[in-house]
Design a protein around this motif. Structure first.
Motif, short mmCIF file in Angstrom:
data_model
loop_
_atom_site.label_atom_id
_atom_site.label_comp_id
_atom_site.label_asym_id
_atom_site.label_seq_id
_atom_site.Cartn_x
_atom_site.Cartn_y
_atom_site.Cartn_z
N UNK A 5 0.82 -1.22 0.00
CA UNK A 5 0.00 0.00 0.00
C UNK A 5 0.86 1.27 0.00
N UNK A 6 1.56 1.53 -1.11
CA UNK A 6 2.52 2.64 -1.21
C UNK A 6 1.84 3.99 -0.87
N UNK A 7 0.63 4.19 -1.36
CA UNK A 7 -0.05 5.47 -1.10
C UNK A 7 -0.47 5.59 0.36
N UNK A 8 -0.91 4.49 0.95
CA UNK A 8 -1.31 4.52 2.37
C UNK A 8 -0.10 4.91 3.22
N UNK A 9 1.07 4.42 2.82
CA UNK A 9 2.29 4.68 3.60
C UNK A 9 2.82 6.10 3.37
N UNK A 10 2.38 6.76 2.29
CA UNK A 10 2.96 8.05 1.91
C UNK A 10 1.88 9.11 1.66
N UNK A 11 1.42 9.75 2.73
CA UNK A 11 0.33 10.72 2.58
C UNK A 11 0.66 11.86 1.61
N UNK A 12 1.92 12.31 1.60
CA UNK A 12 2.28 13.40 0.69
C UNK A 12 2.13 12.97 -0.77
N UNK A 13 2.58 11.75 -1.03
CA UNK A 13 2.49 11.22 -2.39
C UNK A 13 1.02 11.07 -2.81
N UNK A 14 0.19 10.65 -1.87
CA UNK A 14 -1.23 10.50 -2.18
C UNK A 14 -1.83 11.86 -2.58
N UNK A 15 -1.47 12.90 -1.84
CA UNK A 15 -1.97 14.24 -2.18
C UNK A 15 -1.46 14.67 -3.55
N UNK A 21 4.96 9.51 9.92
CA UNK A 21 6.06 10.16 10.64
C UNK A 21 6.86 9.17 11.50
N UNK A 22 6.12 8.22 12.11
CA UNK A 22 6.82 7.19 12.90
C UNK A 22 7.75 6.39 11.99
N UNK A 23 7.21 5.99 10.82
CA UNK A 23 8.01 5.17 9.90
C UNK A 23 9.19 5.97 9.34
N UNK A 24 8.93 7.22 8.97
CA UNK A 24 9.99 8.05 8.39
C UNK A 24 11.17 8.17 9.37
N UNK A 25 10.84 8.37 10.64
CA UNK A 25 11.88 8.51 11.65
C UNK A 25 12.72 7.22 11.73
N UNK A 26 12.05 6.08 11.67
CA UNK A 26 12.77 4.80 11.70
C UNK A 26 13.65 4.64 10.46
N UNK A 27 13.11 4.99 9.31
CA UNK A 27 13.85 4.82 8.05
C UNK A 27 15.06 5.77 7.99
N UNK A 81 14.00 -5.41 16.30
CA UNK A 81 15.30 -5.22 16.93
C UNK A 81 16.30 -4.58 15.97
N UNK A 82 16.14 -4.84 14.67
CA UNK A 82 17.14 -4.35 13.73
C UNK A 82 16.57 -3.43 12.66
N UNK A 83 15.38 -3.77 12.17
CA UNK A 83 14.89 -3.04 11.01
C UNK A 83 13.47 -2.52 11.28
N UNK A 84 12.87 -1.92 10.28
CA UNK A 84 11.51 -1.41 10.41
C UNK A 84 10.60 -2.41 9.71
N UNK A 85 9.65 -2.95 10.44
CA UNK A 85 8.89 -4.09 9.93
C UNK A 85 8.06 -3.77 8.69
N UNK A 86 8.11 -4.69 7.74
CA UNK A 86 7.28 -4.59 6.54
C UNK A 86 5.85 -4.98 6.90
N UNK A 87 4.91 -4.06 6.76
CA UNK A 87 3.54 -4.34 7.19
C UNK A 87 2.58 -4.50 6.00
N UNK A 139 0.10 1.96 12.70
CA UNK A 139 -0.14 1.37 11.38
C UNK A 139 -1.44 0.58 11.38
N UNK A 140 -1.67 -0.16 12.48
CA UNK A 140 -2.87 -0.99 12.53
C UNK A 140 -4.12 -0.14 12.80
N UNK A 141 -3.96 0.97 13.51
CA UNK A 141 -5.11 1.89 13.68
C UNK A 141 -5.60 2.33 12.30
#
Ligand SMILES: [Zn+2]
Lengths: 245, 459
Positions: free
Chosen positions: A197-207, A231-237, B360-366, B394-396
């Motif tokens: 779900x690339x668009x779900x993951x990227x709100x800016x891209x969806x807009x 934002x949570x994912x971006x920070x992790x990436x 622990x290492x990466x960001x999970x693929x959901x 993500x699940x919300x």
């Protein structure tokens, strides 16, 4: 704003990895905008695609598929190659996720030496290795948007996409290991190996996609929640400690 | 089978020594002795003697249960057999099992073997063990990172199976029923059920088109995902006719199957269609092996299915059920959601979907969450959905996209805070659906809920 037409190509096969939610979510997004109605079209393999005879399609989408299905889809789209080229020149919005983009390349090279001819719209080719599954995260940039996503594939694309890429990578590979340029782009034809779900993951891209469809100041469905998850994912990436594979 | 050479003898002796050492240390010999033997002698599985009759069991879901049932019922009926139940189902696990049941000279001690085989290990195993039968329960979409898609897995299996192997296949599965098309085969199936549909309703259906002409398939009956009886409206493609057709009656808990021209009745050991397939598979395999219906029935009666994936407790009229929902396996999750909503009463559902090992290492693929039918939880009897874990937001979003009203969704980063988000007013049942790695967290949550309810009574 009036009617949006979403055309999904071959959902009976191009539906791996939750990718249909790109369009299901996009539809939900359009519907929270005032005075927008959505027409939803699903093309079947054994039918004529809507874009062949209609000029009012807002977005043409196709998701990833099995290797066998890629050959079927190439066969079904080949008669419309000129029409696809014409639509790309006119600025028609296309979105291809996962290995759907390979359909538009010159060929797919298999391990046994077989070469499957593609539509040849982009001067690129894919190499397939069925025993080397490639899984990776990708962080990239596209028109000042930070893009996050996942790749999971047997193939990589080669050739020169320097003038025609979709995303500049920041972390992770582009079309092949070592490449910094992800996907393909010509006018509004967007293709990327990112899947799910690339668009779900990227709100800016969806807009961005919604603006290309003619919605001037688009609102997203569940905007607050989408942005928070992004934002949570971006920070992790962006964290160097997060490994890509 | 290749000749035994010195390298082979060294491998089997070292393997057995490793197995002995592991046992002395109180460890289960699962795959290490076999891995060592293969390292010392790469074609070890080819060189070691095998039982005369080998039944190999594979498939995405149910293969472990089917193997366990086969082993228990055959043992109950006096068969002396070897198996890999204690070990892994990859080539190292098979090598471990073979050397465990061999003499130090590499001779097989048993005439019959029941082996569970990992689908992706097919090429490293089938050509060398030359199974008498290969049983495939089904092929579904599984983890995309590992398994890609079922067509890929089917190709791997087909390319590895020897021509002499007889296939025992599920006629209701249009993907796995086409495995090894040149081989001799028999099919099993479950006849049309009241709960069957006219068309598939799940997000995932990996066999939507005719393999011969690419027309969209139609269904005589659709059970779930791609399972059902299919036909092509444009050509002669259709589900095969099963030799072993079960008529399953969930209400009476019985199944009927025609065997040797006589309708035989068997008691069902499970209350779900999904699990009944395992029993149908086992009945077909045992009949192929020559067991009589009464021997099979005797075996079913003695079975005690260990439901490690499931546990229940009750306090103050509220039932608390923990159930594993294997992460990155959308089919397994959809199946668990389906089970939960079909249980009677008002429910609150706690989800613990995170794969902590990844985190622990990466960001999970959901991406798999968009293949799983979270839409099923959008049901008036589901009062709240509570998500615990790092990926809770993500699940919300996934739940919102599934149409579940925002006021029913609660999230927390920490699984241990989930019980505090329960309402427990009109609730009859609390489901805790957890990832494999969250089994302990689910157990802790269950204990906390029991404490909250203040009255403990385990059922
Ligand atoms: Zn057909």
């Amino acid at each position: 704003m009036g009617k949006i037409v979403i055309e999904v190509l071959y959902p009976e096969v191009a539906n791996l990895y939750g990718d249909l939610f790109n369009m299901k979510y996009l539809k939900q997004c359009f519907e929270v905008n005032p005075e927008v109605t959505v027409e939803w079209i699903e093309d079947e393999l054994n039918g004529k695609p809507a874009f062949a005879s209609r000029d009012d399609i807002s977005v043409i989408y196709m998701g990833p598929m099995t290797e066998y299905s890629q050959e079927l889809v190439i066969e079904k789209l080949l008669p419309y190659k000129d029409r696809i080229n014409e639509l790309i020149e006119k600025g028609q919005l296309f979105l291809m996720t996962g290995n759907a983009m390979e359909i538009f390349e010159e060929r797919i090279e298999c391990e046994d030496g077989r070469k499957i001819a593609g539509l040849g719209i982009f001067p690129l080719y894919a190499k397939r290795k069925m025993f080397q599954r490639y899984n990776s995260l990708l962080l990239g940039e596209m028109e000042n948007m930070k893009i996050v996503g996942f790749k999971s594939q047997f193939t990589h694309t080669y050739g020169n996409n320097e003038q025609e890429y979709m995303i500049q990578t920041l972390r992770g590979d582009g079309i092949h290991p070592g490449s910094k340029l992800e996907g393909m782009r010509r006018n509004n034809f967007l293709g990327t190996y990112l899947l799910g779900p690339v668009l779900v993951l990227n709100p800016e891209l969806t807009k961005y996609v919604m603006r290309l469809c003619g919605v001037e100041s688009p609102k997203l469905a569940f905007e607050e929640e989408t942005v928070k998850a992004y934002q949570i994912r971006l920070k992790e990436f962006e964290d160097e400690k997060t490994t890509l594979q | 089978m290749a000749r035994k050479n010195l390298r082979f003898y060294i491998a089997i002796w070292m393997g057995r020594l490793a197995r002995f050492a592991q046992r002395m240390l109180g460890m289960n010999a699962t795959y290490f002795p076999g891995r060592l033997a293969i390292k010392l002698c790469p074609d070890f599985i080819n060189r070691i003697d095998k039982p005369q009759t080998i039944i190999a069991v594979t498939g995405t879901n149910g293969k472990t249960t089917v193997c366990n049932m086969l082993i228990d019922i055959l043992t109950e009926n006096g068969y002396d057999l070897m198996n890999n139940r204690a070990g892994s189902n990859t080539n190292a696990g098979i090598a471990t099992a073979l050397l465990s049941y061999a003499t130090i000279g590499g001779k097989a001690k048993k005439k019959l073997g029941i082996l569970e085989i990992d689908e992706r290990s097919s090429k490293l195993i089938y050509p060398y063990i030359n199974p008498t039968y290969v049983v495939c329960t089904n092929l579904f979409r599984d983890s995309i990172q590992r398994n890609a898609h079922p067509e890929y897995i089917a190709d791997i299996i087909t390319s590895a199976i020897p021509k002499s192997t007889k296939m025992i296949l599920n006629a209701d599965d249009p993907i796995s029923s086409r495995l090894a098309p040149e081989n001799e085969r028999v099919y099993f199936a479950i006849d049309k059920l009241e709960s069957d549909l006219e068309a598939p309703q799940n997000i995932i259906n990996d066999c939507r088109i005719c393999p011969k002409c690419a027309t969209k398939l139609k269904y005589h009956y659709s059970r779930y995902h791609h399972i059902g009886k299919v036909y092509c409206p444009a050509c002669d493609f259709t589900s095969p006719t099963p030799e072993y057709l079960a008529r399953v009656d969930m209400e009476s808990g019985m199944m009927t199957m025609e065997l040797h021209n006589k309708a035989e009745q068997f008691e069902l050991v499970s209350n779900s269609v999904f699990n009944s397939y395992n029993q149908v598979t086992v009945t077909a395999v045992l009949t192929e092996l020559g067991l009589t219906p009464s021997e099979i029935q005797k075996g079913f009666e003695k079975l005690s299915i260990v439901e490690t994936r499931y546990s229940a407790a009750e306090a103050r009229g509220v039932e608390i059920i923990t159930h594993m929902a294997k992460g990155h396996n959308p089919i397994a999750c959809s199946c668990v959601f389906d089970y939960a909503i079909h249980e009677p009463g008002k429910k609150e559902v706690i989800l613990m979907p995170d794969d902590d090992i990844n985190h622990l290492t990466t960001s999970e693929n959901i991406t798999w969450a968009y293949d799983a039918d979270f839409e099923k939880l959008n049901h008036p009897d589901v009062l709240r959905v509570i998500v615990g874990g790092i990926r809770a937001e993500d699940y919300r979003l996934r739940l919102l996209i599934a149409g579940i009203p925002s006021e029913k969704i609660f999230t927390t980063k920490d699984e241990k805070d989930t019980p505090g988000l329960l309402e427990l007013k009109e609730t009859d049942k609390v489901f805790i659906l957890h990832q494999l790695y969250k089994t302990k967290a689910a157990k802790v949550a269950k204990e906390d809920i029991l404490k909250m309810l203040g009255e403990e009574r385990t059922v």
